[in-house]
Design a protein around this motif. Structure first.
Motif, PDB file in Angstrom:
ATOM      1  N   VAL A 118       0.839  -1.211   0.000  1.00 32.62           N
ATOM      2  CA  VAL A 118       0.000   0.000   0.000  1.00 32.62           C
ATOM      3  C   VAL A 118       0.866   1.249   0.000  1.00 32.62           C
ATOM      4  N   ILE A 119       1.971   1.241   0.753  1.00 25.14           N
ATOM      5  CA  ILE A 119       2.858   2.406   0.798  1.00 25.14           C
ATOM      6  C   ILE A 119       3.488   2.661  -0.568  1.00 25.14           C
ATOM      7  N   ALA A 120       3.897   1.578  -1.259  1.00 25.69           N
ATOM      8  CA  ALA A 120       4.487   1.743  -2.590  1.00 25.69           C
ATOM      9  C   ALA A 120       3.478   2.344  -3.561  1.00 25.69           C
ATOM     10  N   GLN A 121       2.238   1.863  -3.504  1.00 26.91           N
ATOM     11  CA  GLN A 121       1.213   2.426  -4.384  1.00 26.91           C
ATOM     12  C   GLN A 121       0.921   3.878  -4.041  1.00 26.91           C
ATOM     13  N   SER A 122       0.891   4.204  -2.750  1.00 32.43           N
ATOM     14  CA  SER A 122       0.635   5.587  -2.339  1.00 32.43           C
ATOM     15  C   SER A 122       1.767   6.506  -2.778  1.00 32.43           C
ATOM     16  N   GLU A 123       2.995   6.043  -2.690  1.00 30.91           N
ATOM     17  CA  GLU A 123       4.124   6.873  -3.121  1.00 30.91           C
ATOM     18  C   GLU A 123       4.066   7.148  -4.617  1.00 30.91           C
ATOM     19  N   GLU A 124       3.695   6.134  -5.411  1.00 34.91           N
ATOM     20  CA  GLU A 124       3.558   6.356  -6.851  1.00 34.91           C
ATOM     21  C   GLU A 124       2.461   7.378  -7.144  1.00 34.91           C
ATOM     22  N   ALA A 125       1.332   7.254  -6.442  1.00 37.14           N
ATOM     23  CA  ALA A 125       0.242   8.212  -6.651  1.00 37.14           C
ATOM     24  C   ALA A 125       0.666   9.623  -6.242  1.00 37.14           C
ATOM     25  N   LEU A 126       1.421   9.748  -5.146  1.00 36.08           N
ATOM     26  CA  LEU A 126       1.888  11.068  -4.708  1.00 36.08           C
ATOM     27  C   LEU A 126       2.865  11.680  -5.718  1.00 36.08           C
ATOM     28  N   GLU A 127       3.688  10.852  -6.312  1.00 32.58           N
ATOM     29  CA  GLU A 127       4.605  11.360  -7.326  1.00 32.58           C
ATOM     30  C   GLU A 127       3.846  11.941  -8.513  1.00 32.58           C
ATOM     31  N   ARG A 128       2.782  11.235  -8.923  1.00 32.16           N
ATOM     32  CA  ARG A 128       1.976  11.750 -10.032  1.00 32.16           C
ATOM     33  C   ARG A 128       1.291  13.053  -9.647  1.00 32.16           C
ATOM     34  N   GLN A 129       0.747  13.097  -8.433  1.00 28.15           N
ATOM     35  CA  GLN A 129       0.099  14.338  -7.982  1.00 28.15           C
ATOM     36  C   GLN A 129       1.098  15.488  -7.890  1.00 28.15           C
ATOM     37  N   LYS A 130       2.291  15.190  -7.360  1.00 31.64           N
ATOM     38  CA  LYS A 130       3.322  16.237  -7.231  1.00 31.64           C
ATOM     39  C   LYS A 130       3.759  16.758  -8.600  1.00 31.64           C
ATOM     40  N   ASP A 131       3.900  15.853  -9.548  1.00 31.68           N
ATOM     41  CA  ASP A 131       4.283  16.267 -10.894  1.00 31.68           C
ATOM     42  C   ASP A 131       3.209  17.154 -11.513  1.00 31.68           C
ATOM     43  N   TYR A 132       1.944  16.793 -11.290  1.00 33.04           N
ATOM     44  CA  TYR A 132       0.849  17.609 -11.834  1.00 33.04           C
ATOM     45  C   TYR A 132       0.819  18.986 -11.172  1.00 33.04           C
ATOM     46  N   LEU A 133       1.018  19.018  -9.835  1.00 31.35           N
ATOM     47  CA  LEU A 133       1.012  20.315  -9.146  1.00 31.35           C
ATOM     48  C   LEU A 133       2.162  21.210  -9.605  1.00 31.35           C
ATOM     49  N   ASP A 134       3.323  20.611  -9.899  1.00 31.76           N
ATOM     50  CA  ASP A 134       4.487  21.415 -10.282  1.00 31.76           C
ATOM     51  C   ASP A 134       4.455  21.835 -11.740  1.00 31.76           C
ATOM     52  N   ASN A 135       3.899  20.998 -12.637  1.00 34.50           N
ATOM     53  CA  ASN A 135       4.017  21.245 -14.067  1.00 34.50           C
ATOM     54  C   ASN A 135       2.706  21.583 -14.752  1.00 34.50           C
ATOM     55  N   SER A 136       1.602  21.441 -14.069  1.00 34.94           N
ATOM     56  CA  SER A 136       0.323  21.697 -14.704  1.00 34.94           C
ATOM     57  C   SER A 136       0.149  23.187 -14.976  1.00 34.94           C
ATOM     58  N   ALA A 137      -0.405  23.513 -16.141  1.00 35.26           N
ATOM     59  CA  ALA A 137      -0.665  24.912 -16.506  1.00 35.26           C
ATOM     60  C   ALA A 137      -1.742  25.515 -15.618  1.00 35.26           C
ATOM     61  N   ILE A 138      -2.695  24.702 -15.241  1.00 35.08           N
ATOM     62  CA  ILE A 138      -3.777  25.221 -14.395  1.00 35.08           C
ATOM     63  C   ILE A 138      -3.244  25.641 -13.029  1.00 35.08           C
ATOM     64  N   MET A 139      -2.315  24.852 -12.472  1.00 32.68           N
ATOM     65  CA  MET A 139      -1.779  25.183 -11.160  1.00 32.68           C
ATOM     66  C   MET A 139      -0.901  26.429 -11.206  1.00 32.68           C
TER      67      MET A 139
ATOM     68  N   ASN B  14       2.235   9.034   5.694  1.00 29.21           N
ATOM     69  CA  ASN B  14       3.013   9.099   6.937  1.00 29.21           C
ATOM     70  C   ASN B  14       2.467   8.125   7.982  1.00 29.21           C
ATOM     71  N   VAL B  15       1.125   8.029   8.047  1.00 25.27           N
ATOM     72  CA  VAL B  15       0.506   7.103   9.010  1.00 25.27           C
ATOM     73  C   VAL B  15       0.875   5.657   8.662  1.00 25.27           C
ATOM     74  N   LEU B  16       0.803   5.298   7.370  1.00 27.55           N
ATOM     75  CA  LEU B  16       1.147   3.941   6.945  1.00 27.55           C
ATOM     76  C   LEU B  16       2.608   3.630   7.243  1.00 27.55           C
ATOM     77  N   GLN B  17       3.491   4.597   6.984  1.00 26.24           N
ATOM     78  CA  GLN B  17       4.918   4.370   7.237  1.00 26.24           C
ATOM     79  C   GLN B  17       5.192   4.202   8.730  1.00 26.24           C
ATOM     80  N   THR B  18       4.507   4.981   9.553  1.00 27.29           N
ATOM     81  CA  THR B  18       4.685   4.870  11.010  1.00 27.29           C
ATOM     82  C   THR B  18       4.209   3.510  11.509  1.00 27.29           C
ATOM     83  N   THR B  19       3.053   3.061  10.986  1.00 23.29           N
ATOM     84  CA  THR B  19       2.515   1.757  11.399  1.00 23.29           C
ATOM     85  C   THR B  19       3.449   0.633  10.995  1.00 23.29           C
ATOM     86  N   LEU B  20       3.969   0.711   9.772  1.00 22.90           N
ATOM     87  CA  LEU B  20       4.898  -0.314   9.307  1.00 22.90           C
ATOM     88  C   LEU B  20       6.164  -0.336  10.155  1.00 22.90           C
TER      89      LEU B  20
END
Length: 505
Positions: A91-112, A283-289
């Motif tokens: 689950v943490i690996a999947q969440s990190e991949e999703a966060l990377e995509r969101q971060k890339d969109y926030l940094d490079n998106s024209a709308i943002m 962060n919660v998932l990483q702490t639990t793990l």
């Protein structure tokens, strides 16, 4: 004739077999009671022993199982923790991949990158001329222009003229608005390009207007978008003129200004909030793990008192005994009836008189229904069964049946007038034939009857048989044996003694 008698096959009458078993109801009832008691007692005792064995076995299993359970829990706990940790890692690996995509969109998106408080906004107002009163054609044209704007085709043309903004993002930066009768546009920007106007209101017969609003990050790109959109919409209008309906389209107004857009700010805030929420979850998932991977002492759970009745089901001995007693009653009835059926089938005693003459080669002079013994336990049941078996004949009193039998004997003697001395013989006990002998002696005149003789069992009686002109056999159902009856008949014939027939009691 002997050969015919030897070849005779005995037939079993099912009706007589049924009544024969019914007459034995006392023994059948006794078998039912005995089997019911035995089955009930057996089940009661076996159920008690079974319950006791279950309790002892449960006590042993609980004693031996506690140690095994503790060992299994210790071993399985490690496996469970490892499985949980592996799940958290996935689950943490999947969440990190999703966060990377969101971060890339926030940094490079024209709308943002857009500034919602200072947003370059281009407004195009188109006017369509159409035949007045043709509302269906108007609806089709408006729907076609709106579809061209909202389905991404216009955004695709703008992407070609833009500076790296994707079609998907441009779709969110283009707004289409339509009013079939009135369009009001408010322009409050201070840096508007073109002629400033407070409010434009059109009310034109046979005309319709619709509006496009295009947002861009800067003034130059906004102008480019406006020019491209104007050219593309007018070209698309030429296609609709041929495919949908005849109409004219022109640009009524093209303005560009710097405005404040709340929906852009809200959209950017929503994306940022979603990103922060995803970061917090990660962060919660990483702490639990981390806590699962670190060795720590497991707290022993308090054992709740177990309810023995909840884990062990004991069968009621009384209820089980009653059930088996009922089964024993049914089995006893079947068993008793089966035994008497075998006795009836295998017995060689005289049971039926329906085919008496065919079976024994002698005339059946009379048949007397047996007299039910008075004072017998539940004798009324015996009388009821006898009446059912005999039918109307069973309602005739015994004394009257004796007189009818005497009349039949008289008729048989009338055909043999030369018979003066007649022996009464048979294979039953003398006391069973006393009443019949006394009745014949009293009713039949001119003929001397002997006492009851047993020529099969007594040599003196057999020697005396030759001194008589005739013989009348007295037999009893269920007592006389078929083979002995045939033997009596042969003994009489060998001595040339006339056989009048047989009276069956």
């Amino acid at each position: 004739m002997n050969e015919g008698q030897n070849a005779y096959e005995k037939e079993i009458n099912l009706k007589e077999l049924l009544f024969y078993c019914l007459k034995k109801w006392r023994t059948i009832l006794a078998a039912m009671v005995v089997l019911a008691v035995l089955a009930g007692v057996y089940k009661y005792i076996s159920t008690g022993k079974s319950n006791q064995a279950k309790l002892e076995r449960q006590a042993e299993e609980e004693k031996d199982g506690k140690e095994k359970v503790e060992d299994i829990l210790d071993e399985s706990q490690d496996v469970i923790n490892e499985l949980k940790a592996e799940h958290y890692r996935l689950v943490i690996a999947q969440s990190e991949e999703a966060l990377e995509r969101q971060k890339d969109y926030l940094d490079n998106s024209a709308i943002m990158k857009l500034d919602g408080n200072h947003l370059q906004t281009g407004t195009l107002i188109f006017c369509m001329d159409f035949r007045e009163g043709d509302s269906d054609a108007l609806d089709a044209l408006v729907a076609a222009y709106q579809a061209y704007v909202t389905d991404g085709r216009l955004a695709g043309e703008l992407e070609k003229a833009g500076e790296g903004i994707s079609t998907a993002e441009l779709q969110k930066l283009i707004l289409f608005s339509d009013d079939k009768s009135t369009v009001r546009l408010q322009n409050s920007g201070t840096n508007a390009v073109g002629k400033s106007m407070g409010e434009l209101q059109l009310k034109l017969a046979g005309q319709h207007v619709f509006q496009l609003r295009i947002f861009a990050p800067d003034e130059k790109l906004c102008r480019k978008y406006l020019e491209t959109a104007e050219r593309v919409i007018l070209a698309y209008g030429e296609e609709l003129r041929q495919e949908v309906a005849e109409h004219g389209i022109k640009v009524l107004s093209s303005t560009q200004s710097e405005q404040m857009s709340t929906w852009i700010s809200d959209y950017q805030s929503q994306l940022l909030a979603e990103y922060r929420s995803a970061v917090d979850n990660l962060n919660v998932l990483q702490t639990t793990l981390k806590q699962m991977e670190e060795p720590e002492e497991l707290l022993e759970e308090e054992e709740a008192p177990e309810d023995e009745d909840a884990t062990l089901v004991l069968e009621s001995p009384g209820r089980s005994g009653i059930k088996f007693a009922v089964v024993g009653l049914v089995l006893g009835a079947f068993l008793g009836a089966f035994v008497w059926m075998l006795v009836y089938i295998m017995s060689s005693r005289l049971q039926s008189v329906d085919s008496f003459e065919e079976e024994f080669g002698m005339k059946l002079v009379a048949r007397i229904s047996g007299q039910t013994q008075e004072g017998k336990w539940f004798g009324f049941l015996d009388r009821w069964i006898q009446r059912m078996e005999e039918g109307a004949f069973g309602n005739i009193p015994f004394e009257e049946q004796m007189k009818i039998a005497s009349a039949n004997v008289k008729a048989a003697l009338a055909k043999n007038e030369d018979l003066k001395k007649v022996m009464l013989a048979g294979t039953i006990a003398g006391k069973d034939a006393e009443a019949m002998c006394a009745q014949l002696t009293a009713d039949v005149e001119g003929v001397a009857f002997s006492d009851y003789k047993q020529v099969v069992f007594c040599a003196a009686d057999l020697e005396e048989l030759a001194q008589y002109d005739g013989v009348l056999f007295l037999e009893k159902k269920g007592v006389s044996v078929s083979e002995l009856i045939r033997q009596e008949r042969e003994l009489a014939k060998c001595r040339n003694v006339t056989v009048l027939g047989t009276v069956v009691v």
